[in-house]
Scaffold this active site. Structure first.
Site, PDB file in Angstrom:
ATOM      1  N   CYS A  96       0.830  -1.198   0.000  1.00  0.00           N
ATOM      2  CA  CYS A  96       0.000   0.000   0.000  1.00  0.00           C
ATOM      3  C   CYS A  96       0.872   1.259   0.000  1.00  0.00           C
ATOM      4  O   CYS A  96       1.506   1.557  -1.006  1.00  0.00           O
ATOM      5  CB  CYS A  96      -0.980  -0.033   1.166  1.00  0.00           C
ATOM      6  SG  CYS A  96      -2.351   1.155   1.006  1.00  0.00           S
ATOM      7  N   HIS A 232      -3.624  -5.412   1.083  1.00  0.00           N
ATOM      8  CA  HIS A 232      -2.963  -5.695   2.363  1.00  0.00           C
ATOM      9  C   HIS A 232      -3.009  -7.192   2.697  1.00  0.00           C
ATOM     10  O   HIS A 232      -3.927  -7.638   3.398  1.00  0.00           O
ATOM     11  CB  HIS A 232      -3.662  -4.921   3.481  1.00  0.00           C
ATOM     12  CG  HIS A 232      -3.380  -3.463   3.504  1.00  0.00           C
ATOM     13  ND1 HIS A 232      -2.335  -2.912   4.213  1.00  0.00           N
ATOM     14  CD2 HIS A 232      -4.007  -2.429   2.900  1.00  0.00           C
ATOM     15  CE1 HIS A 232      -2.334  -1.596   4.053  1.00  0.00           C
ATOM     16  NE2 HIS A 232      -3.334  -1.280   3.260  1.00  0.00           N
ATOM     17  N   GLU A 234      -1.219  -8.667   4.866  1.00  0.00           N
ATOM     18  CA  GLU A 234      -0.999  -8.826   6.311  1.00  0.00           C
ATOM     19  C   GLU A 234      -2.293  -8.725   7.103  1.00  0.00           C
ATOM     20  O   GLU A 234      -2.312  -9.029   8.299  1.00  0.00           O
ATOM     21  CB  GLU A 234       0.024  -7.785   6.806  1.00  0.00           C
ATOM     22  CG  GLU A 234      -0.496  -6.398   7.080  1.00  0.00           C
ATOM     23  CD  GLU A 234      -0.703  -5.532   5.844  1.00  0.00           C
ATOM     24  OE1 GLU A 234      -0.934  -4.323   5.997  1.00  0.00           O
ATOM     25  OE2 GLU A 234      -0.624  -6.077   4.715  1.00  0.00           O
TER      26      GLU A 234
END
Length: 268
Positions: A96, A232, A234
């Site tokens: 990002c 994302h 994660e």
């Protein structure tokens, strides 16, 4: 073999460094969040690590443009150290805001004699967008994406529209297998969709949340060891993080975990 060491770079405004470090640690790495000021004061910190990850968030508040201030800091003050790091067969990941930073450092091989061949611009609707998206994965030689062909993860950005200089640039990136992630249809039937490679998006909003050219969500460098992506991974390490995990009966690891596992496996 010792666990690979990951330097998770953060700056004022970064807010995904702890989640990113946790993701690498879940995959078996040893992660250390490091403030950019610490790295500027001691550039040799990079030599002690095998992976550099630039986390998401809003570095320096995105006051000029997303990632520009941190990207310029790295490019102007750490260019030689960063290039040495990449040439040492190590990995770089920008998520990002980290992708926005990488686009400005030169590590993604996106510049030529005339300047940047691509950039990340404001979303078409001019607003911040946060939602889950589906990605078509075409890994090529990208280390992080091996063994993957479909990925569902969240996005959260206002300046994520991948825009290229011209059709020739787009064709060149595609020929080099660098367009590794593309927004895809949200339906199961959308996996591995064959779409024209054009400057215009082929997948409508909200499946393509920002209007990116050719629906591009992430690219890699020519070596396959540097990856930048807007979504994302994660944020989807466990099945229960998906908003429909009970409806779909999801269990175990989330789809994003594989990306970090691949990075750790590269050093084993």
């Amino acid at each position: 073999m010792p666990s690979p060491r990951v330097l998770v770079l953060r700056a004022p405004g970064t807010n995904c460094d702890k989640e990113t470090a946790f993701a690498f640690e879940q995959a078996g790495a040893t992660a250390r969040p490091v403030h950019v000021r610490e790295l500027l004061a001691n550039p040799q910190l990079l030599a002690e690590h095998q992976v550099l990850s630039i986390a998401g968030g809003f570095s320096y508040g995105d006051d000029i443009a997303s990632g520009r201030i941190l990207g310029n800091q790295l490019r102007e003050q750490l260019a030689d150290v960063l290039q040495e790091f990449r040439q040492a067969d190590k990995l770089v990941l920008g998520i990002c805001n980290g992708f926005q930073v990488l686009m400005k450092t030169g590590l993604l091989d996106i510049d030529d004699a005339e300047g940047p061949q691509a950039t990340l611009a404001w979303n078409d609707h001019g607003r911040y967008e946060a939602r889950w998206v589906r990605l078509q994965v075409e890994p090529g030689n990208c280390v992080f994406l091996q063994g993957m062909d479909d990925l569902e993860v969240p996005i959260a950005h206002a300046e994520g529209k991948f825009t290229v200089r011209d059709q020739a640039t787009l064709d060149s990136l595609a020929a080099a297998n660098r367009l590794v992630l593309r927004y895809n249809s949200l339906s199961d039937e959308g996996v591995k969709t064959n779409r024209p490679l054009t400057l215009e998006p082929q997948v409508p909003f909200p499946a393509n949340p920002n209007g990116a050219s050719a629906d591009i969500a992430g690219i890699c460098d020519t070596t396959g060891r540097v990856l930048g992506l807007m979504p994302h991974p994660e944020r989807f390490l466990f099945a229960h993080q998906h908003p429909q995990w009970t409806r779909r009966g999801l269990t175990g690891a989330g789809a994003g975990a594989k990306l970090f596992e691949n990075a750790v496996a590269y050093f084993k």
